[in-house]
Design an enzyme around this catalytic site. Structure first.
Site, mmCIF file in Angstrom:
data_model
loop_
_atom_site.group_PDB
_atom_site.id
_atom_site.type_symbol
_atom_site.label_atom_id
_atom_site.label_comp_id
_atom_site.label_asym_id
_atom_site.label_seq_id
_atom_site.Cartn_x
_atom_site.Cartn_y
_atom_site.Cartn_z
ATOM 1 C CE LYS A 92 -3.859 -2.166 2.456
ATOM 2 N NZ LYS A 92 -4.780 -2.088 3.588
ATOM 3 C CG ASP A 128 -7.815 0.147 3.983
ATOM 4 O OD1 ASP A 128 -8.588 -0.750 3.595
ATOM 5 O OD2 ASP A 128 -6.577 0.055 3.905
ATOM 6 N NE ARG A 178 5.585 -2.798 19.949
ATOM 7 C CZ ARG A 178 5.705 -3.954 19.366
ATOM 8 N NH1 ARG A 178 5.692 -5.065 20.094
ATOM 9 N NH2 ARG A 178 5.815 -4.053 18.057
HETATM 10 P P1 NDP Z 1 1.362 -2.702 10.472
HETATM 11 O O1 NDP Z 1 2.357 -3.809 10.528
HETATM 12 O O2 NDP Z 1 1.580 -1.568 9.531
HETATM 13 O O3 NDP Z 1 1.214 -2.064 11.956
HETATM 14 C C1 NDP Z 1 1.110 -2.905 13.068
HETATM 15 C C2 NDP Z 1 0.747 -2.082 14.295
HETATM 16 O O4 NDP Z 1 0.548 -3.004 15.385
HETATM 17 C C3 NDP Z 1 1.826 -1.104 14.742
HETATM 18 O O5 NDP Z 1 1.233 0.037 15.297
HETATM 19 C C4 NDP Z 1 2.558 -1.906 15.822
HETATM 20 O O6 NDP Z 1 3.167 -1.113 16.797
HETATM 21 C C5 NDP Z 1 1.408 -2.619 16.470
HETATM 22 N N1 NDP Z 1 1.853 -3.811 17.195
HETATM 23 C C6 NDP Z 1 2.298 -4.977 16.681
HETATM 24 N N2 NDP Z 1 2.624 -5.827 17.666
HETATM 25 C C7 NDP Z 1 2.400 -5.174 18.840
HETATM 26 C C8 NDP Z 1 2.563 -5.518 20.211
HETATM 27 N N3 NDP Z 1 3.028 -6.734 20.569
HETATM 28 N N4 NDP Z 1 2.214 -4.616 21.156
HETATM 29 C C9 NDP Z 1 1.734 -3.393 20.794
HETATM 30 N N5 NDP Z 1 1.569 -3.006 19.512
HETATM 31 C C10 NDP Z 1 1.898 -3.887 18.540
HETATM 32 O O7 NDP Z 1 -0.029 -3.419 10.208
HETATM 33 P P2 NDP Z 1 -1.358 -2.768 9.579
HETATM 34 O O8 NDP Z 1 -1.482 -1.390 10.097
HETATM 35 O O9 NDP Z 1 -1.377 -2.989 8.127
HETATM 36 O O10 NDP Z 1 -2.483 -3.711 10.199
HETATM 37 C C11 NDP Z 1 -2.856 -3.604 11.574
HETATM 38 C C12 NDP Z 1 -4.014 -4.524 11.846
HETATM 39 O O11 NDP Z 1 -5.170 -4.090 11.125
HETATM 40 C C13 NDP Z 1 -3.764 -5.970 11.396
HETATM 41 O O12 NDP Z 1 -4.342 -6.822 12.343
HETATM 42 C C14 NDP Z 1 -4.514 -6.055 10.079
HETATM 43 O O13 NDP Z 1 -4.914 -7.382 9.802
HETATM 44 C C15 NDP Z 1 -5.706 -5.162 10.371
HETATM 45 N N6 NDP Z 1 -6.334 -4.607 9.171
HETATM 46 C C16 NDP Z 1 -7.665 -4.829 8.989
HETATM 47 C C17 NDP Z 1 -8.331 -4.292 7.919
HETATM 48 C C18 NDP Z 1 -9.782 -4.562 7.764
HETATM 49 O O14 NDP Z 1 -10.319 -4.234 6.702
HETATM 50 N N7 NDP Z 1 -10.426 -5.115 8.761
HETATM 51 C C19 NDP Z 1 -7.623 -3.471 6.919
HETATM 52 C C20 NDP Z 1 -6.226 -3.282 7.204
HETATM 53 C C21 NDP Z 1 -5.608 -3.850 8.289
HETATM 54 P P3 NDP Z 1 4.742 -0.724 16.725
HETATM 55 O O15 NDP Z 1 4.817 0.467 15.808
HETATM 56 O O16 NDP Z 1 5.075 -0.421 18.132
HETATM 57 O O17 NDP Z 1 5.459 -1.922 16.189
#
Ligand code: NDP
Length: 309
Positions: A92, A128, A178
């Protein structure tokens, strides 16, 4: 070539001899096998084709596309005559630099998930945020205008969601993450958005004492994708009028259980997926899209009981 199994994961090599006689659409990602987008879109197109002949030969396919060959893949799809493309993880952000036009909202969020054919390339959009806004309205009766939103996460999904919140005029937007560097990056990016003075960042591991106790909490972290994941935030400090929208779906996770225990309204992310799909297909077709058919297609593909869109 075989076109009657749109759910089969295809390789880009197939585009060299693409001779599908109808209008082709596709989703690109890596991995892509789990994607329910073909099931959703083909269910809607099937229904649309029954009353509007023009859509009877539209078909949506899925292609496994590693990120290093995304530029080449988009050129190939354009040459093969595809009308539209959806992009999912990890494409994306990279695709923003590969389009010839970009929608202002998508530009602000720094990510595109929908490409529409133009004569010399692709126009980029991001559906989105629209998907989230519709899901909140339909599942939790939440209107973003004047809402107090607490967004958890600062990754790709949170970016589009935060831009939508600001464009729709939320009263306050709290963003907890985080990694503070990533949080700072998102907050910087949002300075270009309308109402950016309503944004406040916080460290997700230490929520501040003045965090609102009555809000719409949106989980945009990837915590909750697995049943054993801890909840991203402790819900016991919130009032029961609080509502939780969880972008993850497919498992009864700790956040869902905590909401249930406290009598807090909770909805999972399937509806956001469906409504972003509705918006994408509206962009490509210029027609009204049957959301319920998309929801039925998604539930069938996932093996879920039927749900209302
Ligand atoms: P990214 O990998 O870009 O971001 C992940 C996020 O999760 C970051 O903010 C990260 O924080 C945080 N994170 C991961 N592990 C942890 C942890 N152990 N503790 C705290 N924070 C954590 O993923 P996306 O933004 O693309 O996707 C995020 C979620 O949204 C996913 O579950 C995805 O499946 C879902 N999603 C759903 C959609 C829908 O249509 N329903 C559309 C798009 C996404 P940090 O920066 O600290 O690592």
């Amino acid at each position: 070539m075989q076109y009657d199994d749109p759910d089969r994961v295809r390789s880009l090599d197939e585009l060299e001899h693409w001779d599908f006689q109808g209008s082709s659409l596709a989703v690109l990602g890596s991995p892509i096998g789990h994607s329910v987008s073909p099931a959703m879109h083909n269910a809607a197109l099937n229904l649309m084709g029954q009353t509007q002949h023009i859509f009877a030969d539209w078909r949506y396919f899925k292609f496994d596309t590693p990120p290093e060959i995304l530029p080449q893949a988009l050129e190939q799809l354009h040459r093969a005559g595809f009308q539209g493309v959806n992009l999912t993880i990890p494409h994306k952000v990279q695709a923003v630099d590969l389009v010839v036009e970009i929608d202002p909202g998508a530009k602000l969020s720094g990510a595109v998930n929908t490409l529409h054919r133009r004569e010399h390339g692709w126009a980029g959009f991001n559906s989105d945020g629209y998907g989230l806004e519709q899901a909140l309205l339909r599942e939790l009766s939440v209107e973003l205008t004047d809402a107090t939103v607490i967004m958890l996460g600062a990754g790709g999904a949170a970016r589009a969601a935060a831009v939508q919140c600001l464009q729709s005029g939320v009263a306050e937007l709290w963003i907890g993450n985080r990694n503070q560097e990533r949080l700072g990056g998102l907050i910087d990016l949002l300075q270009e958005a309308p109402n950016s003075e309503r944004v406040r960042g916080f460290d997700l591991s230490q929520p501040p004492a003045d965090l609102p106790k009555h809000a719409v909490i949106v989980n945009a972290t990837s915590l909750g994708l697995k049943a054993e994941d801890p909840a991203p935030i402790d819900l016991t400090t919130f009032e029961s009028e609080t509502k939780v929208y969880d972008m993850t779906y497919g498992v009864e996770n700790a956040l869902a259980k905590a909401a249930k225990e406290q009598g807090i309204a909770y909805a999972d992310g399937l509806s956001m997926l469906v409504w972003q799909g509705v918006r994408s297909l509206e962009i490509w077709s210029g027609a009204e899209v049957p959301a319920q058919a998309m929801m039925d297609g998604a539930c069938f593909a996932k093996g879920y009981s039927p749900r209302r869109a």
